[in-house]
Design an enzyme around this catalytic site. Structure first.
Site, PDB file in Angstrom:
ATOM      1  N   HIS A   1      -7.720  -5.682  -0.013  1.00  0.00           N
ATOM      2  CA  HIS A   1      -6.473  -4.953   0.195  1.00  0.00           C
ATOM      3  C   HIS A   1      -5.763  -5.471   1.441  1.00  0.00           C
ATOM      4  O   HIS A   1      -6.374  -5.651   2.496  1.00  0.00           O
ATOM      5  CB  HIS A   1      -6.790  -3.465   0.359  1.00  0.00           C
TER       6      HIS A   1
ATOM      7  N   GLU B   1      -9.158  -5.244  -4.206  1.00  0.00           N
ATOM      8  CA  GLU B   1      -8.565  -4.238  -3.322  1.00  0.00           C
ATOM      9  C   GLU B   1      -9.605  -3.275  -2.744  1.00  0.00           C
ATOM     10  O   GLU B   1      -9.513  -2.860  -1.591  1.00  0.00           O
ATOM     11  CB  GLU B   1      -7.517  -3.416  -4.090  1.00  0.00           C
TER      12      GLU B   1
ATOM     13  N   SER C   1       0.845  -1.189   0.000  1.00  0.00           N
ATOM     14  CA  SER C   1       0.000   0.000   0.000  1.00  0.00           C
ATOM     15  C   SER C   1       0.888   1.250   0.000  1.00  0.00           C
ATOM     16  O   SER C   1       1.694   1.424  -0.904  1.00  0.00           O
ATOM     17  CB  SER C   1      -0.963  -0.042   1.179  1.00  0.00           C
TER      18      SER C   1
END
Length: 527
Positions: free
Chosen positions: A434, A339, A219
């Site tokens: 995610h 995600e 991320s």
């Protein structure tokens, strides 16, 4: 230094004498690093060091200044506790979960090491983890970042903290004038660079090879990896890079709220912030209580972000990669299949249609072809797919195809599509949300975070760990008894490794029509 034992001098007079005389100590007595001696804790074949300072505390006048050399200590530092995380917003349920960041403090520039080495001559590959959290939250204490299982695969694992939110990414005209580089706003990235310099100068003492360093992150950590790959300041500080759900190739824009901000646009945001704080000078800003800064709405996700300051980040990274102006190292990069499930809720057909118009303007009708809104259920998944593709998949695809064209190093691309394990409470999402891959990469596929992992999850985790360690060792994830992973080909014909049970398989670039639409959208923004 406040984290050093005050009793060492009286308990270990010979050690104190040795320090005064400059006599080197054994590993059992401590390892000398920049600043002083540190001692770790033995844990089942590893030595673990937690909370080693790599820079001076960024407090007082050093708030919103580049990281400075570490403050020396004169007694043995027992590195057995994680240091505090950078001040940040704490979500209501975080304290009861394994992902709690723990105590917070502006004095947060510390790193941690897990090493299987028994001496300083082993020269093991080094993997430096950069945590995510939208450049606003996160820390190294989070349990699924613990590096012991990766380290047992034969690598030295390092994790480092960096400044977040306004503390890490506030730009301001006065800060720019104060800077020798004529820049402000990317202090968190400068922290990461300082941590990597520390690794270069000190990791050999822990059995690591400073000439074989891989940075990896997820991320915001993966975006950081991308930015470091594009920054001339990072040249030579690492030799390979792994980005999990991260990339930085959006346009650099001076106006609006899309793309990466220029220094001028970020300085305007900084002036607005100072006005809200009632701060008229830099001294006023630096005197603000921590809580006042953290409680400002800008401290939430997306409030402050790295910018194109022409110093750390020199230009639009799309342009840099198109022209071959980047750190050409082996990369392993990828995204997850769903995600957006973590971020997008409550979107129905009408809301999505309005979002498409606002986000894509003249391309809105084209957007609806690839992100359909035919009913509320489809609209919700389309909104999640937009988030996935715009934030993570398009930057990763762009990174892979540009570096494949202009670089000489290896490029490997993955798509993590393991269905999220059933939870004790709630309904699992479709595909991988995610950050779902993190536990697999670090080997924490047990009941962590209430997930009910199965034997197939543990088998997939073992494969991912082997691929990641092989890549960190040689620049190529392939190895004995592993399914063959080809280098990326721009045409996307069976060029991506799909990670899902029962066994990984190679396939084309996923969701290509959506990615090609976003390429058109970002090209229009650049013009």
């Amino acid at each position: 230094m406040k984290r050093t034992s005050d009793k060492i001098r009286s308990q270990y007079p010979l050690l104190a004498l040795a320090l005064l005389l400059g006599i080197s100590c054994t590993r059992q007595e401590g390892i000398r690093v920049e600043g002083g001696l540190v001692k770790g804790v033995e844990e089942e074949g590893l030595t673990v060091y937690k909370g080693i300072p790599y820079a001076a505390p960024p407090v007082g006048f050093l708030r919103w200044a580049p990281p400075q050399p570490v403050t020396p200590w004169d007694t043995l530092l027992l590195a057995n506790e994680f240091a505090p995380a950078c001040p940040q917003v704490v979500f209501p349920d975080a304290a009861s979960m394994d992902n709690s960041v723990g105590p917070q403090s502006e004095d947060c520039l510390y790193l941690n090491i897990w090493t299987p080495a028994k001496g300083s001559t082993e020269k093991l590959p080094v993997m430096v983890w950069i945590h995510g959290g939208g450049f606003a939250i996160g820390g190294t204490r989070i349990s699924n970042y613990s590096g012991e299982k990766l380290a047992r695969k034969g690598v030295v694992v390092v994790s480092l903290s960096y400044r977040l939110g306004a503390f890490g990414f506030l730009a301001h005209p006065e800060l720019t004038r104060e800077s020798d580089a004529g820049a402000s706003g990317n202090y968190g990235l400068l922290d990461q660079l300082a941590g990597l310099k520390w690794v270069q100068n000190n990791i050999a003492a822990f059995g690591g090879d400073p000439e074989n360093v891989t940075i990896f992150g997820e991320s915001a950590g993966g975006i950081s990896v991308s930015m470091l790959c594009g920054s001339p300041l990072a040249k030579g500080l690492f030799h390979r890079a792994i980005s999990q759900s991260g990339g930085s190739f959006e346009p650099v824009l001076d106006q609006g709220d899309q793309g990466m901000a220029t220094l001028a646009r970020a300085e305007k945001q900084g002036l607005d912030f100072a006005t809200r704080m009632g701060a008229h000078t830099l001294a006023d800003l630096r005197a603000l209580p921590i809580g006042t800064i953290v409680n400002d709405p800008s401290s939430n996700m997306g409030g402050f972000w790295p910018i194109c300051d022409r110093y750390v980040i020199t230009d639009d990274q799309y342009k840099l990669y198109s022209e071959g102006r980047y750190n050409d190292v082996d990369v392993l990069i990828g995204t997850n299949s769903n995600e957006g499930a973590m971020f997008v809720f409550g979107v129905n057909q009408s809301i999505l249609q309005e979002m498409l118009q606002q986000s894509f303007g003249p391309l809105a009708s084209r957007a609806e072809e690839v992100f359909p809104a035919t009913n509320d259920s489809i609209a919700l998944q389309s909104a999640r797919n937009i988030f996935r593709d715009q934030m993570f998949a398009w930057p990763t695809w762009t990174w892979a195809r540009l570096q494949s064209r202009t670089g000489k190093s290896n490029v490997f691309v993955y798509y993590f599509d393991q269905r999220e394990p059933a939870m004790n409470q709630g309904i699992p999402t479709i595909g991988a949300s995610h950050s779902d891959e993190i536990n697999y990469v670090f080997g924490h596929v047990d009941q962590n975070f209430n997930y009910q992992y199965t034997e197939s999850d543990r088998e997939l985790s073992s494969l991912l760990m082997d691929y990641w360690v092989n890549f960190a060792s040689t620049g190529d994830p392939n190895g004995a008894n592993l399914p063959a992973w080809p280098r990326f080909a721009d045409k996307g014909d069976r060029a991506v490794m799909y990670f899902r049970s029962p066994e990984p398989e190679v396939g084309p670039v996923p969701n290509r029509p959506q990615l090609e639409f976003l390429e058109e959208h970002f090209t229009m923004l650049r013009k």
